[in-house]
Design an enzyme around this catalytic site. Structure first.
Site, short mmCIF file in Angstrom:
data_model
loop_
_atom_site.label_atom_id
_atom_site.label_comp_id
_atom_site.label_asym_id
_atom_site.label_seq_id
_atom_site.Cartn_x
_atom_site.Cartn_y
_atom_site.Cartn_z
N ARG A 121 0.88 -1.22 -0.02
CA ARG A 121 -0.02 -0.07 -0.09
C ARG A 121 0.85 1.20 0.01
O ARG A 121 2.01 1.34 0.37
CB ARG A 121 -0.86 -0.03 1.28
CG ARG A 121 -2.08 -1.08 1.08
CD ARG A 121 -3.05 -0.88 2.38
NE ARG A 121 -3.41 0.49 2.55
CZ ARG A 121 -3.41 1.26 3.60
NH1 ARG A 121 -2.75 1.02 4.76
NH2 ARG A 121 -4.11 2.35 3.74
N LYS A 186 3.58 -6.69 12.02
CA LYS A 186 2.93 -6.92 10.79
C LYS A 186 2.72 -8.47 10.35
O LYS A 186 4.11 -9.05 10.19
CB LYS A 186 3.16 -6.01 9.78
CG LYS A 186 2.40 -6.27 8.58
CD LYS A 186 2.21 -4.91 7.81
CE LYS A 186 1.65 -4.96 6.53
NZ LYS A 186 1.28 -3.62 5.80
N ARG A 322 -0.96 4.68 14.18
CA ARG A 322 0.20 4.25 14.95
C ARG A 322 -0.05 3.79 16.47
O ARG A 322 -0.92 4.78 17.28
CB ARG A 322 1.41 5.08 14.71
CG ARG A 322 1.88 5.39 13.36
CD ARG A 322 2.78 4.27 12.97
NE ARG A 322 3.38 4.76 11.79
CZ ARG A 322 2.79 4.45 10.62
NH1 ARG A 322 1.56 4.33 10.57
NH2 ARG A 322 3.32 4.98 9.44
#
Ligand code: BTN
Length: 325
Positions: A121, A186, A322
């Site tokens: 992305r 992630k 975040r």
């Protein structure tokens, strides 16, 4: 990688030692060609041991993607998908976007063992690892227009987490809009690209990258804090079953999305949202950071936050979230 690299890798897939001579004989190549093929393999980031007198062995065995094993794991839902496997291409999203433009069928899946130009992305690069990542794209055709696709990327994130739950992974969750995290790192990412008119019909190329087992060397090249399914307790990751499970969940989630929009999935998504009712920092493309409280998401998949001046709606692509530093 050269023309023989994948053939040599398939012989090494079991993780045991194979002598250069035995490999050369099996493939009817010279030992110099085997050596040459393996130079490319190391350059591609595959960890390989070479021991004088014993030969070559991979640091970890590779469970290759296999059409028949994927179909077996899919059961009856296999009929809904057309799975195409590649050893190496630039990007599964790039290829499927080209195919979509010339009429590829609904349910086409393109998966690759290696991408030379994997995309993430926001124009970022996506770094996968041969044998250690699952990288694929799915083409889904919608009867309505692109204007009605808001919330689709959240729906896809939900399908991934549900598939992981089905395979026994506990504790994976979602970060808006569609990152899958485990212990704040992630685990998987989603890149959706669309074609079509505002009023329809339209289609989406849904690109998914899942970290199964990344070497320390690969992790060091990624500019985000990443983790993999091995660290999330999955051990040896059965990539064929994983692909089958994610496709199965996508079929269910996308059918619901088509019928009810994201509104029909909102409760399930929020139940897995790792930052629900938490303080986070919102980061603008300019780099400006601002502390807000996350209230939830709305029926279009927009994030609802309170920065002190009442409820604000943040749309996908505007800002990124975040954990508070
Ligand atoms: C992100 O989190 O930035 C999205 C990552 C998406 C990566 C996948 S891997 C398969 C597909 N092909 C690509 O080039 N990108 C997606």
């Amino acid at each position: 990688m050269n023309a023989h690299s994948f053939a040599v890798l398939r012989l090494l897939a079991d993780g045991a030692f194979h002598s250069g001579e035995a490999l050369a004989q099996r493939l009817d190549l010279s030992r110099a060609s085997i050596w040459q093929a393996l130079q490319g393999v190391e350059a591609a980031g595959v960890e390989l041991y070479s021991v004088r007198g014993r030969g070559y062995r991979l640091a970890a065995p590779i469970d290759w993607l296999d059409g028949q094993r994927i179909a077996e794991a899919q059961g009856a839902s296999a009929a809904r998908f057309h799975v195409e496997l590649h050893d190496e291409i630039d990007s599964t999203n790039t290829l499927l976007m080209q195919r979509a433009a010339v009429g590829a069928a609904h349910g086409t899946v393109i998966a690759a063992e290696r991408q030379t130009a994997g995309r993430g992305r926001l124009g970022r690069r996506w770094q996968g690892e041969l044998g250690g990542s699952l990288m694929f794209s799915l083409l889904w055709r919608f009867p309505f227009g692109v204007a009605q696709l808001s919330g689709l990327s959240l729906a896809v994130g939900l399908a991934i987490v549900q598939a992981l739950e089905q395979l026994g992974v506990q504790g994976a969750g979602l970060k808006w809009p569609n990152d899958v995290l485990y212990q704040g790192r992630k685990l998987a990412g989603v890149l959706i690209e669309v074609q079509g008119d505002a009023l329809g019909p339209s289609c989406a190329v849904i690109g998914i990258g899942i970290n199964c087992r990344l070497s320390a060397a690969t992790q060091a090249t990624i500019d985000q804090t990443v983790t993999d399914l091995a660290q999330a307790g999955m051990g040896a990751v059965p990539r064929n079953r994983l692909l089958a499970a994610v496709l199965g969940e996508l079929a269910v989630v996308l059918a619901r999305f088509e019928r009810d929009g994201f509104a029909g999935l909102l409760g399930d998504w929020q139940a897995r949202h790792l930052f629900h009712r938490r303080e986070v920092d919102l980061l603008a493309p300019s780099g400006l950071r601002r502390a807000v409280a996350v209230l939830g998401v709305d029926a279009d998949g927009a994030l609802l936050v309170d920065g002190g001046a009442g409820v604000e709606t943040v749309r996908v692509g505007e800002l990124s979230l975040r954990a508070k530093s």
